[in-house]
Every structure is written in C-alpha cells, then in structure tokens.
Motif scaffolding. Structure first.
Motif, PDB file in Angstrom:
ATOM      1  N   GLN A 186       6.036   0.223   1.747  1.00 24.26           N
ATOM      2  CA  GLN A 186       4.710   0.839   1.667  1.00 24.26           C
ATOM      3  C   GLN A 186       4.704   2.000   0.678  1.00 24.26           C
ATOM      4  OE1 GLN A 186       1.344   0.300   3.604  1.00 24.26           O
ATOM      5  NE2 GLN A 186       1.294   1.077   1.521  1.00 24.26           N
ATOM      6  N   ALA A 187       5.771   2.795   0.696  1.00 25.90           N
ATOM      7  CA  ALA A 187       5.860   3.930  -0.227  1.00 25.90           C
ATOM      8  C   ALA A 187       5.891   3.445  -1.676  1.00 25.90           C
ATOM      9  CB  ALA A 187       7.099   4.758   0.093  1.00 25.90           C
ATOM     10  N   ASP A 188       6.730   2.442  -1.950  1.00 26.22           N
ATOM     11  CA  ASP A 188       6.792   1.904  -3.315  1.00 26.22           C
ATOM     12  C   ASP A 188       5.483   1.239  -3.700  1.00 26.22           C
ATOM     13  OD1 ASP A 188       8.570   1.002  -5.701  1.00 26.22           O
ATOM     14  OD2 ASP A 188       7.618  -0.846  -5.008  1.00 26.22           O
ATOM     15  N   CYS A 189       4.865   0.562  -2.741  1.00 26.53           N
ATOM     16  CA  CYS A 189       3.611  -0.161  -2.989  1.00 26.53           C
ATOM     17  C   CYS A 189       2.499   0.781  -3.443  1.00 26.53           C
ATOM     18  CB  CYS A 189       3.204  -0.910  -1.720  1.00 26.53           C
ATOM     19  SG  CYS A 189       1.635  -1.792  -1.826  1.00 26.53           S
ATOM     20  N   LEU A 190       2.392   1.933  -2.801  1.00 26.56           N
ATOM     21  CA  LEU A 190       1.337   2.882  -3.158  1.00 26.56           C
ATOM     22  C   LEU A 190       1.500   3.372  -4.592  1.00 26.56           C
ATOM     23  CD1 LEU A 190       1.050   4.941   0.146  1.00 26.56           C
ATOM     24  CD2 LEU A 190      -0.681   3.443  -0.826  1.00 26.56           C
ATOM     25  N   ASN A 199      -3.989   3.451  -9.280  1.00 27.79           N
ATOM     26  CA  ASN A 199      -4.912   3.336 -10.413  1.00 27.79           C
ATOM     27  C   ASN A 199      -5.099   1.903 -10.909  1.00 27.79           C
ATOM     28  OD1 ASN A 199      -5.957   5.860 -10.685  1.00 27.79           O
ATOM     29  ND2 ASN A 199      -4.696   6.473 -12.415  1.00 27.79           N
ATOM     30  N   LYS A 200      -4.653   0.935 -10.123  1.00 25.77           N
ATOM     31  CA  LYS A 200      -4.822  -0.462 -10.520  1.00 25.77           C
ATOM     32  C   LYS A 200      -5.724  -1.237  -9.563  1.00 25.77           C
ATOM     33  CE  LYS A 200      -0.438  -0.864 -12.982  1.00 25.77           C
ATOM     34  NZ  LYS A 200       0.836  -1.594 -13.121  1.00 25.77           N
ATOM     35  N   VAL A 201      -5.699  -0.866  -8.302  1.00 20.92           N
ATOM     36  CA  VAL A 201      -6.585  -1.469  -7.310  1.00 20.92           C
ATOM     37  C   VAL A 201      -7.227  -0.346  -6.500  1.00 20.92           C
ATOM     38  CG1 VAL A 201      -5.279  -3.639  -7.145  1.00 20.92           C
ATOM     39  CG2 VAL A 201      -4.726  -1.729  -5.616  1.00 20.92           C
ATOM     40  N   MET A 202      -8.296  -0.678  -5.813  1.00 19.48           N
ATOM     41  CA  MET A 202      -8.977   0.333  -5.003  1.00 19.48           C
ATOM     42  C   MET A 202      -8.305   0.506  -3.644  1.00 19.48           C
ATOM     43  SD  MET A 202     -11.442   2.524  -4.823  1.00 19.48           S
ATOM     44  CE  MET A 202     -12.600   2.054  -6.115  1.00 19.48           C
ATOM     45  N   TYR A 203      -7.843  -0.604  -3.046  1.00 19.87           N
ATOM     46  CA  TYR A 203      -7.253  -0.548  -1.708  1.00 19.87           C
ATOM     47  C   TYR A 203      -5.894  -1.245  -1.702  1.00 19.87           C
ATOM     48  CZ  TYR A 203     -12.144   0.437  -0.689  1.00 19.87           C
ATOM     49  OH  TYR A 203     -13.405   0.969  -0.706  1.00 19.87           O
ATOM     50  N   LYS A 255     -21.275   6.467   4.697  1.00 20.07           N
ATOM     51  CA  LYS A 255     -20.623   7.775   4.699  1.00 20.07           C
ATOM     52  C   LYS A 255     -19.544   7.865   5.776  1.00 20.07           C
ATOM     53  CE  LYS A 255     -24.644  10.145   2.748  1.00 20.07           C
ATOM     54  NZ  LYS A 255     -25.609  11.264   2.869  1.00 20.07           N
ATOM     55  N   MET A 256     -18.816   6.738   5.951  1.00 20.83           N
ATOM     56  CA  MET A 256     -17.703   6.695   6.890  1.00 20.83           C
ATOM     57  C   MET A 256     -16.392   6.456   6.151  1.00 20.83           C
ATOM     58  SD  MET A 256     -19.576   4.362   9.808  1.00 20.83           S
ATOM     59  CE  MET A 256     -18.195   4.385  10.929  1.00 20.83           C
ATOM     60  N   LYS A 257     -16.370   6.841   4.890  1.00 18.00           N
ATOM     61  CA  LYS A 257     -15.206   6.617   4.042  1.00 18.00           C
ATOM     62  C   LYS A 257     -14.030   7.466   4.516  1.00 18.00           C
ATOM     63  CE  LYS A 257     -13.800   6.828  -0.823  1.00 18.00           C
ATOM     64  NZ  LYS A 257     -14.226   7.187  -2.196  1.00 18.00           N
ATOM     65  N   ALA A 258     -12.828   6.890   4.427  1.00 19.79           N
ATOM     66  CA  ALA A 258     -11.613   7.604   4.809  1.00 19.79           C
ATOM     67  C   ALA A 258     -10.552   7.395   3.721  1.00 19.79           C
ATOM     68  CB  ALA A 258     -11.107   7.106   6.158  1.00 19.79           C
ATOM     69  N   ASP A 259      -9.462   8.162   3.821  1.00 20.45           N
ATOM     70  CA  ASP A 259      -8.359   8.005   2.883  1.00 20.45           C
ATOM     71  C   ASP A 259      -7.480   6.825   3.264  1.00 20.45           C
ATOM     72  OD1 ASP A 259      -9.163  10.356   1.490  1.00 20.45           O
ATOM     73  OD2 ASP A 259      -8.248  11.543   3.087  1.00 20.45           O
ATOM     74  N   ASN A 301      -6.766   3.891   0.673  1.00 22.94           N
ATOM     75  CA  ASN A 301      -7.613   4.086  -0.490  1.00 22.94           C
ATOM     76  C   ASN A 301      -6.734   4.713  -1.570  1.00 22.94           C
ATOM     77  OD1 ASN A 301      -9.459   4.959  -2.434  1.00 22.94           O
ATOM     78  ND2 ASN A 301     -11.039   5.426  -0.928  1.00 22.94           N
ATOM     79  N   THR A 302      -6.240   3.887  -2.490  1.00 25.02           N
ATOM     80  CA  THR A 302      -5.234   4.367  -3.447  1.00 25.02           C
ATOM     81  C   THR A 302      -5.790   5.419  -4.397  1.00 25.02           C
ATOM     82  OG1 THR A 302      -5.743   2.502  -4.913  1.00 25.02           O
ATOM     83  CG2 THR A 302      -3.935   2.225  -3.362  1.00 25.02           C
TER      84      THR A 302
END
Length: 431
Positions: free
Chosen positions: A275-279, A284-288, A317-321, A367-368
């Motif tokens: 997961q760490a490497d994936c992020l 900056n290439k995908v949104m999620y 307006k329920m957006k999260a990180d 949310n990258t």
C-alpha cells in the motif's frame, strides 16, 4: 415559343448553379464539423477518437508508466532491505524499506543527482509504516516496514539513492535505487488497483481473470500487480491486451516484481508495504487508489462504478482523504448457490457470508491527490448499504451452520461479466 424555351433553360441553369453553391457550402460546413470531432473527440467519449470521414474508431490510451521505478528488494544488512525510491516532494527522497529497528541505527543516506558523478550526503530520518500488528517477534525485536526519508538542499533532480549502515560503510558495496522523480500530472478520475499476492498460492488463472474482469466492469481498470510467481503466459496475454488500441480493452495491466526476502511475515504487514509503495507509484496519475488481494472484491450496492460513488460523495460535500470499506467474509467451502452453481466464477456461487469472523484488515480507498498534502488525514467510513468488500477464502474457523446471512449484491454484475469481451476470450473460448 423559342424565346420561352430559352428563358426556361436560363432559369433552370441559374437554379442549378445556386443549388450547387448551396450544396457545396453545406458540404464544407459538415466536413468542418467532422474534422473538429476527429481532432477534439466527441462529447462524453473519453479517450476515444472516431475518424468520421471514413468511419474508423481508434482508442487513445495514456501511458501511465506504473512500472516506473523498476523495483526489487535490495539488501543493506541481513535484516534490512530497501525496495523503491520516490521524489514527490521537493528536497526530499522517500524510500520503502523493511527490517529490524536495530539495523537502522546510525544509517546514512547518499543521493546522486542528474549530470553529477560525485554524490551528496543527505539528512536521514525514518518512521514505521503503520500496521495492525506489532510485527513478527525475533529476539525481543520485531520486523516492520519503514518510510526512509533523505533530505537534501541542492536545487537539482535526484536520480539515485544509496545507504550506508553500521556494517557497510563502503559506498561501492551498497545498492543504488533509481529514483522516480517525474512530475507527471493527469486530470483523469480513474482508479488504480494495486494487487497483493494471494493468501494461498498458486491461484487458478480463471480466478485471476475473474478478479480483473469484475473490477474492470466497475471502472477499477488500472491494475498494478505485485508479482508472486504468476505464469509468463498469463502476464503476457494481459499486457498485450492492455496495450491494444481497441476500445473494448480499456484496462491497463502492469507487473511489478515482488521478490520479498523474508518468509513467515504476516500478510497484513505485506499489504502495508505494498500500500505504501502503491500510493507513491500512482501519485498524480490516478484520482483514487486501493490495494486488494486476488481474493477481495469491491462490490457497489447502488452505483455501477466506484468513481460514481466517489463523485456523489464529492458533490454532497462528503469528500474525505480516504474511505474505509466494511468487509464480508465468504467461506469457499460452503455449498454453491443453487441458482448460480453452473457459473464459472466462485464469487457468483458463494453467496453466504460468515458474520462471526472478525475483520482484522481494514481496506481503504485513498484520494491520491490529497493524501500526501496533509498531516492529518480525514477518514470517512462508508456504510454497507453503499459498498462492501467481499473476501472469499477457505475458513479455518468453524462456520455457523444455522446462520442465514445471504448477500447476493454481486450477482447484479453477473450478466455484464458474461457479456464482456474478457469473459468470452478467457472463459468461453477455453472450454
């Protein structure tokens, strides 16, 4: 009478000439519109170009370069390894590592810069990668994943990094990791899926196709697979299709080496590392971004795609990180559903979940675009009425024979799967 004929012919000639000019004007207008469509594309037709003048469709697929950097586990000490290096923040290189905390003492980081032979000593620090487990005990210490940070002051592009440890102070004997430092930025709203090794290996190719096929149907179509020993033939076929310009193959398939050097490490720790490497790899290439194993399926209950659900959260307006998904465990030794027992995929046959099994592995949608910009990450938990994570595995826990916990939400995608070109190619055509 002859004068009348001449007048009629003259009028006919004038009308014909006017009609010809009008036709030519309209023809030029139409051709101009078609040329605009060819150049800019049709509205709401993402990445698809149609040459309207000869009725030929082509598909323009962006090259995300998820395989960069080319990573593998490199030894620093017997109990300390590094995997990949990134430069997403100015004056700092981020590295994914794994090992014992005692091996990290007195480490130094050295950075190589573009067009320079002489490396530069950086300022080193580290923090553990969060895990749900304390680690694997070894001599009262424990193995863990780490973020290694190397700070520098030069206004230049870093291209490589290495580390010196207490038992290796010779830079010529230390491995050099290539640094991914491009600032590629896309406006796409798609999803990156980093696929971790399964709990039980090997896996049947049809089950791996089921995973790719299903998530492609719900719009999670950028697959970064951390290779645990998948056959070359399987990888080659998926790579070839993912590079196709045919509009029916819209997914991308990238294989990343995963030569993890330790055995007996808990799967949750492995997932945290990936997961760490994936992020970093998808930044900056995908949104999620989400990390899943081959046995895990993201199942929307109301929406047809994950992006639709995320868009609704944003508009409300329920957006999260990051978003936490609740999971359901489906034991694969259960009896097949009588209505779907003739289907080819296990996920459509096993429809009863085991509520007594405690979920000790939360799954998050990141949310990258936001996750690296904030110190405090806002988390939103999504209700089971909107989406669940279905986990299919052999259950060693004794199931409750009296439980009546049927969930058939995934079956609403069965017809879409069976009508898909991937299902026809890999399942129907191989019978």
């Amino acid at each position: 009478m002859r004068n009348y004929y001449q007048a009629a012919l003259a009028i006919t000639a004038v009308v014909s000439l006017v009609s010809l000019l009008f036709y030519r004007h309209e023809y030029n207008k139409l051709r101009y519109v078609l040329e605009v469509f060819n150049y800019f594309g049709k509205p709401n037709q993402k990445n698809v170009e149609t040459n309207c003048t000869n009725n030929v469709s082509t598909f323009s697929k962006p090259n995300m370069k998820f395989e960069v950097p080319t990573s593998s586990w490199q030894r620093l000490e017997n109990d300390l390894y590094v995997y990949s290096a990134y430069n997403i923040h100015d004056t700092e290189v981020q590295v994914i590592g794994f090992g014992l905390p005692s091996s990290i003492q007195d480490m130094q980081c050295i950075i190589f810069f573009e067009n320079e032979i002489k490396p530069t000593l950086g300022s080193f620090k580290y923090i553990p990668i969060n895990s749900n487990l304390s680690g694997t005990n070894t001599d009262k210490s424990f193995y863990s994943g780490y973020y290694f940070y190397c700070h520098y002051t030069k206004n230049k592009i870093p291209v490589g990094i290495t580390f010196l440890t207490k038992s290796n102070i010779n830079i010529n004997d230390a491995p050099i990791l290539a640094i991914k430092s491009d600032r590629y930025n896309s406006n796409y709203t798609n999803v990156g899926v980093c696929v971790t090794p399964p709990l039980i290996k090997p896996m049947h190719s049809s089950e791996m196709i089921a995973f790719i096929n299903f998530h492609d149907i719900i719009g999670m179509d950028n697959f970064i697979v951390y290779d645990f020993g998948i056959s070359n033939d399987f990888n080659s076929q998926l790579k070839e299709l993912s590079k196709s310009q045919n509009p029916q193959w819209k997914f991308t398939y990238t294989v990343v080496p995963w030569n993890f050097p330790f055995s007996g490490i808990h799967p949750n720790i492995i997932k945290d590392l990936i997961q760490a490497d994936c992020l970093y790899r998808t930044y900056n290439k995908v949104m999620y971004t989400i990390s899943l194993s081959w046995e895990e399926y993201v199942v929307p209950r109301y929406h047809h795609s994950l992006v639709e659900l995320m868009t609704d959260f944003k508009q409300s307006k329920m957006k999260a990180d990051r978003y936490k998904i609740k999971s359901l465990t489906f034991c694969t030794q259960q009896i097949d559903n009588a209505h779907t027992k003739n289907t080819r995929f296990t996920v459509f046959k096993k429809t009863y979940f085991e509520s007594s099994i405690i979920d000790n592995r939360p799954i998050y949608i990141y949310n990258t675009d936001e996750v690296f910009k904030k110190d405090n990450i806002y988390i939103r938990e999504i209700g089971k009425d909107l989406i669940t994570l279905n986990r299919y595995k052999h259950c060693f826990e004794k199931p409750n024979p009296n439980a009546d916990n049927e969930d058939t939400s995934i079956l609403r995608f069965m017809e879409d799967i069976q009508d898909s070109p991937m299902y026809r190619k890999f399942i129907l055509n191989t019978r």
